[in-house]
Scaffold this motif. Sequence first.
Motif, PDB file in Angstrom:
ATOM      1  N   GLY A  75       0.816  -1.215   0.000  1.00 35.24           N
ATOM      2  CA  GLY A  75       0.000   0.000   0.000  1.00 35.24           C
ATOM      3  C   GLY A  75       0.844   1.256   0.000  1.00 35.24           C
ATOM      4  N   LEU A  76       1.921   1.251   0.763  1.00 37.70           N
ATOM      5  CA  LEU A  76       2.797   2.427   0.781  1.00 37.70           C
ATOM      6  C   LEU A  76       3.483   2.619  -0.566  1.00 37.70           C
ATOM      7  CD1 LEU A  76       4.320   2.156   4.375  1.00 37.70           C
ATOM      8  CD2 LEU A  76       2.561   3.738   3.565  1.00 37.70           C
ATOM      9  N   ARG A 122       2.578   6.308  -6.168  1.00 35.66           N
ATOM     10  CA  ARG A 122       2.065   6.509  -7.529  1.00 35.66           C
ATOM     11  C   ARG A 122       0.695   7.182  -7.543  1.00 35.66           C
ATOM     12  NH1 ARG A 122       2.215   0.746  -9.748  1.00 35.66           N
ATOM     13  NH2 ARG A 122       2.915   0.127  -7.713  1.00 35.66           N
ATOM     14  N   MET A 123      -0.076   7.032  -6.461  1.00 37.80           N
ATOM     15  CA  MET A 123      -1.464   7.496  -6.454  1.00 37.80           C
ATOM     16  C   MET A 123      -1.636   8.922  -5.939  1.00 37.80           C
ATOM     17  SD  MET A 123      -3.378   4.055  -4.974  1.00 37.80           S
ATOM     18  CE  MET A 123      -4.327   5.059  -3.904  1.00 37.80           C
ATOM     19  N   HIS A 180      -4.632  10.145   2.178  1.00 40.74           N
ATOM     20  CA  HIS A 180      -4.218   9.552   3.453  1.00 40.74           C
ATOM     21  C   HIS A 180      -3.438   8.272   3.161  1.00 40.74           C
ATOM     22  CE1 HIS A 180      -4.607   7.758   7.478  1.00 40.74           C
ATOM     23  NE2 HIS A 180      -4.821   9.000   7.884  1.00 40.74           N
ATOM     24  N   TRP A 181      -2.503   7.925   4.039  1.00 38.12           N
ATOM     25  CA  TRP A 181      -1.664   6.739   3.815  1.00 38.12           C
ATOM     26  C   TRP A 181      -2.475   5.452   3.717  1.00 38.12           C
ATOM     27  CZ3 TRP A 181      -1.644   2.629   7.119  1.00 38.12           C
ATOM     28  CH2 TRP A 181      -2.140   2.837   8.406  1.00 38.12           C
ATOM     29  N   ILE A 182      -3.636   5.396   4.342  1.00 36.68           N
ATOM     30  CA  ILE A 182      -4.425   4.163   4.358  1.00 36.68           C
ATOM     31  C   ILE A 182      -5.073   3.891   3.003  1.00 36.68           C
ATOM     32  CG2 ILE A 182      -6.657   5.043   5.117  1.00 36.68           C
ATOM     33  CD1 ILE A 182      -5.719   2.338   7.146  1.00 36.68           C
ATOM     34  N   LEU A 198      -3.308   1.105   1.232  1.00 35.96           N
ATOM     35  CA  LEU A 198      -3.622  -0.176   1.853  1.00 35.96           C
ATOM     36  C   LEU A 198      -5.008  -0.649   1.406  1.00 35.96           C
ATOM     37  CD1 LEU A 198      -2.646  -1.215   5.334  1.00 35.96           C
ATOM     38  CD2 LEU A 198      -5.004  -1.548   4.691  1.00 35.96           C
ATOM     39  N   ASN A 199      -5.967   0.250   1.388  1.00 31.27           N
ATOM     40  CA  ASN A 199      -7.312  -0.098   0.908  1.00 31.27           C
ATOM     41  C   ASN A 199      -7.274  -0.556  -0.543  1.00 31.27           C
ATOM     42  OD1 ASN A 199      -8.425   0.585   3.369  1.00 31.27           O
ATOM     43  ND2 ASN A 199      -9.029   2.626   2.716  1.00 31.27           N
ATOM     44  N   GLU A 200      -6.495   0.126  -1.357  1.00 32.05           N
ATOM     45  CA  GLU A 200      -6.391  -0.223  -2.774  1.00 32.05           C
ATOM     46  C   GLU A 200      -5.821  -1.629  -2.948  1.00 32.05           C
ATOM     47  OE1 GLU A 200      -6.970   0.116  -6.777  1.00 32.05           O
ATOM     48  OE2 GLU A 200      -7.700   1.446  -5.210  1.00 32.05           O
ATOM     49  N   VAL A 201      -4.838  -1.990  -2.143  1.00 33.65           N
ATOM     50  CA  VAL A 201      -4.273  -3.342  -2.192  1.00 33.65           C
ATOM     51  C   VAL A 201      -5.364  -4.362  -1.872  1.00 33.65           C
ATOM     52  CG1 VAL A 201      -2.668  -4.949  -1.060  1.00 33.65           C
ATOM     53  CG2 VAL A 201      -1.910  -2.663  -1.685  1.00 33.65           C
TER      54      VAL A 201
END
Length: 80
Positions: free
Chosen positions: A11-12, A17-18, A22-24, A27-30
Amino acid sequence: MGQFLHQLVHGLRLNRRMAPDHWIDGLNEVQIRERAHLSTDELVTALGAVGPARWSGGGAHRCPYATCRSRSAARSAGRR
């Protein structure tokens, strides 16, 4: 813990690239990408398989979904 670490690391990397808010978000995208091929029934079954074991301890590790339902019910009753 292993699954969280996997999602966090990947996720990080995605965050670079995105340009998320927010950093999360990375992680949600993964999580979304890794589960996109599953049907709703498969997702429910997978959650049902790990959910009860994870949240059975109670206390500080109480299921967050139960809390959300409680707050939602309180709001609809006019309480906070």
